[in-house]
Design a protein around this motif. Structure first.
Motif, PDB file in Angstrom:
ATOM      1  N   HIS A   1      39.671 -28.938  55.091  1.00 36.03           N
ATOM      2  CA  HIS A   1      39.575 -27.575  55.607  1.00 36.03           C
ATOM      3  C   HIS A   1      40.649 -26.728  54.942  1.00 36.03           C
ATOM      4  O   HIS A   1      41.427 -27.215  54.131  1.00 36.03           O
ATOM      5  CB  HIS A   1      39.738 -27.557  57.135  1.00 36.03           C
ATOM      6  CG  HIS A   1      38.945 -26.478  57.799  1.00 36.03           C
ATOM      7  ND1 HIS A   1      39.255 -25.146  57.673  1.00 36.03           N
ATOM      8  CD2 HIS A   1      37.855 -26.530  58.604  1.00 36.03           C
ATOM      9  CE1 HIS A   1      38.391 -24.428  58.368  1.00 36.03           C
ATOM     10  NE2 HIS A   1      37.520 -25.241  58.937  1.00 36.03           N
ATOM     11  N   VAL A   2      40.696 -25.456  55.297  1.00 34.41           N
ATOM     12  CA  VAL A   2      41.701 -24.553  54.749  1.00 34.41           C
ATOM     13  C   VAL A   2      43.005 -24.716  55.523  1.00 34.41           C
ATOM     14  O   VAL A   2      43.015 -25.247  56.646  1.00 34.41           O
ATOM     15  CB  VAL A   2      41.206 -23.095  54.821  1.00 34.41           C
ATOM     16  CG1 VAL A   2      39.959 -22.922  53.980  1.00 34.41           C
ATOM     17  CG2 VAL A   2      40.937 -22.674  56.264  1.00 34.41           C
TER      18      VAL A   2
ATOM     19  N   MET B   1      32.802 -23.758  54.307  1.00 33.81           N
ATOM     20  CA  MET B   1      33.122 -22.459  53.725  1.00 33.81           C
ATOM     21  C   MET B   1      31.864 -21.705  53.302  1.00 33.81           C
ATOM     22  O   MET B   1      31.761 -20.490  53.497  1.00 33.81           O
ATOM     23  CB  MET B   1      34.049 -22.649  52.520  1.00 33.81           C
ATOM     24  CG  MET B   1      35.433 -23.137  52.872  1.00 33.81           C
ATOM     25  SD  MET B   1      36.350 -21.922  53.852  1.00 33.81           S
ATOM     26  CE  MET B   1      36.621 -20.648  52.632  1.00 33.81           C
ATOM     27  N   ARG B   2      30.907 -22.426  52.739  1.00 31.21           N
ATOM     28  CA  ARG B   2      29.724 -21.755  52.207  1.00 31.21           C
ATOM     29  C   ARG B   2      28.736 -21.371  53.307  1.00 31.21           C
ATOM     30  O   ARG B   2      28.294 -20.221  53.381  1.00 31.21           O
ATOM     31  CB  ARG B   2      29.036 -22.674  51.196  1.00 31.21           C
ATOM     32  CG  ARG B   2      27.865 -22.025  50.483  1.00 31.21           C
ATOM     33  CD  ARG B   2      27.113 -23.054  49.673  1.00 31.21           C
ATOM     34  NE  ARG B   2      26.100 -22.449  48.824  1.00 31.21           N
ATOM     35  CZ  ARG B   2      25.129 -23.122  48.240  1.00 31.21           C
ATOM     36  NH1 ARG B   2      25.022 -24.412  48.423  1.00 31.21           N
ATOM     37  NH2 ARG B   2      24.236 -22.501  47.480  1.00 31.21           N
ATOM     38  N   ARG B   3      28.397 -22.328  54.157  1.00 30.84           N
ATOM     39  CA  ARG B   3      27.335 -22.086  55.135  1.00 30.84           C
ATOM     40  C   ARG B   3      27.852 -21.495  56.439  1.00 30.84           C
ATOM     41  O   ARG B   3      27.290 -20.523  56.961  1.00 30.84           O
ATOM     42  CB  ARG B   3      26.598 -23.397  55.424  1.00 30.84           C
ATOM     43  CG  ARG B   3      25.942 -24.016  54.200  1.00 30.84           C
ATOM     44  CD  ARG B   3      25.176 -25.257  54.585  1.00 30.84           C
ATOM     45  NE  ARG B   3      24.586 -25.917  53.416  1.00 30.84           N
ATOM     46  CZ  ARG B   3      23.842 -27.011  53.492  1.00 30.84           C
ATOM     47  NH1 ARG B   3      23.601 -27.579  54.662  1.00 30.84           N
ATOM     48  NH2 ARG B   3      23.339 -27.553  52.393  1.00 30.84           N
TER      49      ARG B   3
ATOM     50  N   VAL C   1      36.864 -13.300  46.483  1.00 26.81           N
ATOM     51  CA  VAL C   1      37.352 -14.558  45.928  1.00 26.81           C
ATOM     52  C   VAL C   1      38.427 -15.106  46.864  1.00 26.81           C
ATOM     53  O   VAL C   1      39.386 -14.397  47.181  1.00 26.81           O
ATOM     54  CB  VAL C   1      37.928 -14.375  44.510  1.00 26.81           C
ATOM     55  CG1 VAL C   1      38.443 -15.702  43.961  1.00 26.81           C
ATOM     56  CG2 VAL C   1      36.888 -13.780  43.582  1.00 26.81           C
ATOM     57  N   ILE C   2      38.259 -16.335  47.308  1.00 28.18           N
ATOM     58  CA  ILE C   2      39.231 -17.001  48.168  1.00 28.18           C
ATOM     59  C   ILE C   2      39.826 -18.168  47.403  1.00 28.18           C
ATOM     60  O   ILE C   2      39.091 -19.061  46.960  1.00 28.18           O
ATOM     61  CB  ILE C   2      38.589 -17.486  49.477  1.00 28.18           C
ATOM     62  CG1 ILE C   2      38.003 -16.306  50.256  1.00 28.18           C
ATOM     63  CG2 ILE C   2      39.607 -18.230  50.334  1.00 28.18           C
ATOM     64  CD1 ILE C   2      37.295 -16.707  51.537  1.00 28.18           C
TER      65      ILE C   2
ATOM     66  N   ASP D   1      31.055 -33.664  51.627  1.00 29.79           N
ATOM     67  CA  ASP D   1      31.477 -32.370  51.091  1.00 29.79           C
ATOM     68  C   ASP D   1      31.751 -31.364  52.212  1.00 29.79           C
ATOM     69  O   ASP D   1      31.290 -30.217  52.191  1.00 29.79           O
ATOM     70  CB  ASP D   1      30.419 -31.821  50.134  1.00 29.79           C
ATOM     71  CG  ASP D   1      31.029 -31.071  48.961  1.00 29.79           C
ATOM     72  OD1 ASP D   1      32.270 -31.002  48.894  1.00 29.79           O
ATOM     73  OD2 ASP D   1      30.276 -30.559  48.125  1.00 29.79           O
ATOM     74  N   LEU D   2      32.514 -31.797  53.202  1.00 26.57           N
ATOM     75  CA  LEU D   2      32.718 -31.012  54.424  1.00 26.57           C
ATOM     76  C   LEU D   2      33.340 -29.652  54.148  1.00 26.57           C
ATOM     77  O   LEU D   2      32.942 -28.645  54.741  1.00 26.57           O
ATOM     78  CB  LEU D   2      33.597 -31.801  55.407  1.00 26.57           C
ATOM     79  CG  LEU D   2      32.961 -33.032  56.042  1.00 26.57           C
ATOM     80  CD1 LEU D   2      33.980 -33.763  56.901  1.00 26.57           C
ATOM     81  CD2 LEU D   2      31.756 -32.634  56.884  1.00 26.57           C
TER      82      LEU D   2
END
Length: 270
Positions: free
Chosen positions: A86-87, A148-150, A77-78, A142-143
């Motif tokens: 972005h993060v 993060m997902r792909r 979990v992040i 939805d950048l």
């Protein structure tokens, strides 16, 4: 019972994301899971990958413990804010330094060119953003979630990868923030606590459908990671166009193309 690693990626200890990470941790422990909470801001490490993958950079002791925790967990979990789609830089440096070749993936000289080393684990990203989600989907594609997902989690082998999104936080009142973080409400543990009910190990994963998968799915509101983001005429058109074009060649070689359409692969153009 599953082994869960919660990564708090916000650089501020008094942030709302820190409260969300704490709420998720408490909810998972109450559900009988074994949980470790990792706060990136408390780790002592250099967040800059100075030489890329060409010059080895030894891991600091805190990063060694974090690497072992990632390998230990069954569910990652992040918790992070969305800044500039972005993060934060601290969390990005943590990812760059930790998920190196040999930890996240191995690069091969022949196809498929990579070996995913973290298969058999699931992941969830809990994040906040000031913008409404309709703007993130329609104007920015939805950048944050796509990256993060792909580009990160699935690239390392995590599946399924889901999200819990709290959009429009700039205008959120205190009551909404408390409800999202599992605040005091009689008979209700809050969305994050309910999120901690994980599927049993070995359970069959339900195939998610929607335009982010590029396959044939239900036409309607944009669905990604099990969350309805919103619907509009433009979004419906995007879903229809993606649903009508599978990832492979849309028709076998040698057959006549559909009227008004163009073959999508070289084999069908011959």
């Amino acid at each position: 019972m599953r082994r869960i690693l919660v990564i708090d990626g916000h650089p501020d200890a008094g942030s709302y994301c820190a409260a969300l990470a704490h709420a998720y941790t408490e909810g998972a422990r109450a559900g009988g899971h074994e949980v470790r909470l990792l706060k990136v801001r408390d780790l002592r490490f250099d967040p800059i990958l100075h030489g890329g993958f060409t010059h080895p950079q030894p891991l600091e002791p805190d990063l060694v413990e974090a690497r072992d925790a990632v390998r230990w967990c069954e569910h990652l979990v992040i918790v992070t804010p969305c800044w500039w789609w972005h993060v934060p830089a601290l969390l990005k440096g943590f990812i760059d330094r930790l998920f190196l070749p040999g930890v996240g993936v191995d690069y091969l000289e022949r196809p498929p060119y990579i070996r995913k080393l973290l298969k058999g684990r699931s992941a969830r990203v809990v994040y906040t953003q000031n913008s409404p989600q309709a703007l993130a989907v329609l104007a920015r594609e939805d950048l944050f979630w796509r990256n993060m997902r792909r580009a990160f989690l699935r690239h390392c082998g995590f599946r399924p990868v889901r999200r819990t999104l709290m959009a429009g936080m700039r205008s959120a009142d205190r009551g909404r923030r408390e409800r999202a973080a599992g605040g005091p409400r009689p008979g209700d543990g809050g969305p994050l606590r309910s999120t901690c009910r994980l599927p049993a190990a070995g359970a069959r994963r339900r195939r998610s459908r929607g335009c982010d998968r590029g396959g044939r799915g239900r036409i309607g509101p944009y669905r990604s990671g099990g969350q309805v983001v919103g619907g509009s005429a433009r979004t419906a058109r995007v879903v229809r166009s993606w649903a009508a074009a599978p990832a492979a060649c849309p028709w076998p070689p040698g057959r006549t193309a559909r009227p008004g359409s163009r073959p999508r692969c070289r084999a069908a153009r011959r």
